[in-house]
Design an enzyme around this catalytic site. Structure first.
Site, PDB file in Angstrom:
ATOM      1  N   GLU A   1       1.845 -13.425  -4.906  1.00  0.00           N
ATOM      2  CA  GLU A   1       0.748 -12.802  -4.453  1.00  0.00           C
ATOM      3  C   GLU A   1      -0.524 -13.805  -4.925  1.00  0.00           C
ATOM      4  O   GLU A   1      -1.395 -13.710  -4.015  1.00  0.00           O
ATOM      5  CB  GLU A   1       0.908 -11.416  -5.037  1.00  0.00           C
TER       6      GLU A   1
ATOM      7  N   GLY B   1       4.829  -4.024  -1.336  1.00  0.00           N
ATOM      8  CA  GLY B   1       4.900  -2.725  -1.882  1.00  0.00           C
ATOM      9  C   GLY B   1       4.780  -1.591  -0.918  1.00  0.00           C
ATOM     10  O   GLY B   1       5.001  -2.035   0.291  1.00  0.00           O
TER      11      GLY B   1
HETATM   12  C1  5RP Z   1       3.537  -5.917  -5.897  1.00  0.00           C
HETATM   13  C2  5RP Z   1       2.190  -5.324  -6.093  1.00  0.00           C
HETATM   14  C3  5RP Z   1       1.758  -4.076  -5.058  1.00  0.00           C
HETATM   15  O1  5RP Z   1       0.580  -4.679  -4.385  1.00  0.00           O
HETATM   16  C4  5RP Z   1       1.346  -2.899  -6.186  1.00  0.00           C
HETATM   17  O2  5RP Z   1       2.432  -2.972  -7.115  1.00  0.00           O
HETATM   18  C5  5RP Z   1       0.907  -1.953  -5.260  1.00  0.00           C
HETATM   19  O3  5RP Z   1       2.164  -1.370  -4.862  1.00  0.00           O
HETATM   20  P1  5RP Z   1       2.172   0.143  -3.808  1.00  0.00           P
HETATM   21  O4  5RP Z   1       1.370  -0.423  -2.551  1.00  0.00           O
HETATM   22  O5  5RP Z   1       3.528   0.465  -3.726  1.00  0.00           O
HETATM   23  O6  5RP Z   1       1.448   1.051  -4.599  1.00  0.00           O
HETATM   24  O7  5RP Z   1       1.343  -5.977  -6.773  1.00  0.00           O
HETATM   25  O8  5RP Z   1       3.647  -6.840  -6.529  1.00  0.00           O
END
Ligand code: 5RP
Length: 231
Positions: A104, A30
């Site tokens: 994750e 992300g």
């Molecule tokens: C990816 C995730 C990310 O950690 C989540 O979407 C947060 O993303 P960002 O740091 O771009 O806000 O779970 O699957």
């Protein structure tokens, strides 16, 4: 504020004793993690080994000169650092905005310490008002959608915004379904249990009792360490 909060949280994660002492580090996916990767000191790429929750992260780490191992080769990692889409007052999370929730959750589970890096916009009162992603085996998609309807949940197959027609397919070849659970009457733990009970649901984006530290980047970065409940 832009991306300042995300950057501050990422910076603070690199100051954690648990990170400094680590040998094997898991890195999530992300935009917050992108800050983290750019801030990792050069010397850490000589001293530490990394494992990534997505191909995107693996490639970014490799670009910086990191040694990146496949998750399949590891049964334990020292620390896992990742962002989140939402964090409630107890440190429970919704994740999966980048469609990487399955890997994750594996990395968070195999870690000795799971640090979450977010900006203030991610703090919520209840996770059920956020869209909750689940990963579904493609063969079971229609069946899972029927079971969701029976639970009175609205499930929407995630579509790529551009560059591909049709469903988003994760790095683990699953289909991502985004749930609207705002009418769910029972607790979030029961929701997670019921979802995981549906044959064909590979994983949910609910990370309950898994985080060891929540680092919130605002004007400064606030690190809150939690006592691990691990469900
Ligand atoms: C990816 C995730 C990310 O950690 C989540 O979407 C947060 O993303 P960002 O740091 O771009 O806000 O779970 O699957």
């Amino acid at each position: 504020m832009g991306d300042e909060g995300k950057r501050r949280a990422a910076e603070a994660a690199l100051e954690l004793e648990e990170y400094k002492e680590s040998e094997v580090v898991g890195i999530g996916t992300g935009s917050t993690v992108a800050h983290l990767i750019s801030l990792i000191p050069e010397k850490d790429f000589e001293e530490k080994t990394f494992v990534a929750s997505s191909m995107e992260t693996a490639l970014s780490l490799k670009k910086r000169g990191a040694k990146v191992l496949e998750g399949a080769l590891l049964d334990k990692i020292d620390i896992y650092i990742d962002g989140a889409d939402a964090v409630d007052g107890e440190g429970n999370l919704v994740k999966g905005g980048g469609a990487a929730l399955f890997r994750e959750k594996i990395l968070a589970s195999m870690s000795d310490f799971f640090a979450v890096i977010v900006d203030e916009s991610k703090l919520v009162e209840s996770l059920k008002y956020k869209s909750i992603p689940i990963e579904v085996n493609p063969f079971a998609l229609s069946y899972v959608l029927r079971k969701l309807r029976e639970m009175e949940l609205r499930g929407e197959v995630r579509k790529a915004g551009s560059g591909k027609y049709g469903p988003v397919v994760s790095d683990s070849f699953g289909i991502i379904v985004d749930l609207d659970a705002s009418d769910w009457k029972e607790g979030i733990e029961e929701l997670d249990r019921r979802l995981r009970n549906i044959v064909g649901v590979v994983e949910t984006g609910l990370f309950i009792g898994m985080a060891d530290a929540i680092i919130v980047g605002g004007e400064e970065a606030v690190v809150r360490k939690l006592s691990r409940r691990r469900v």
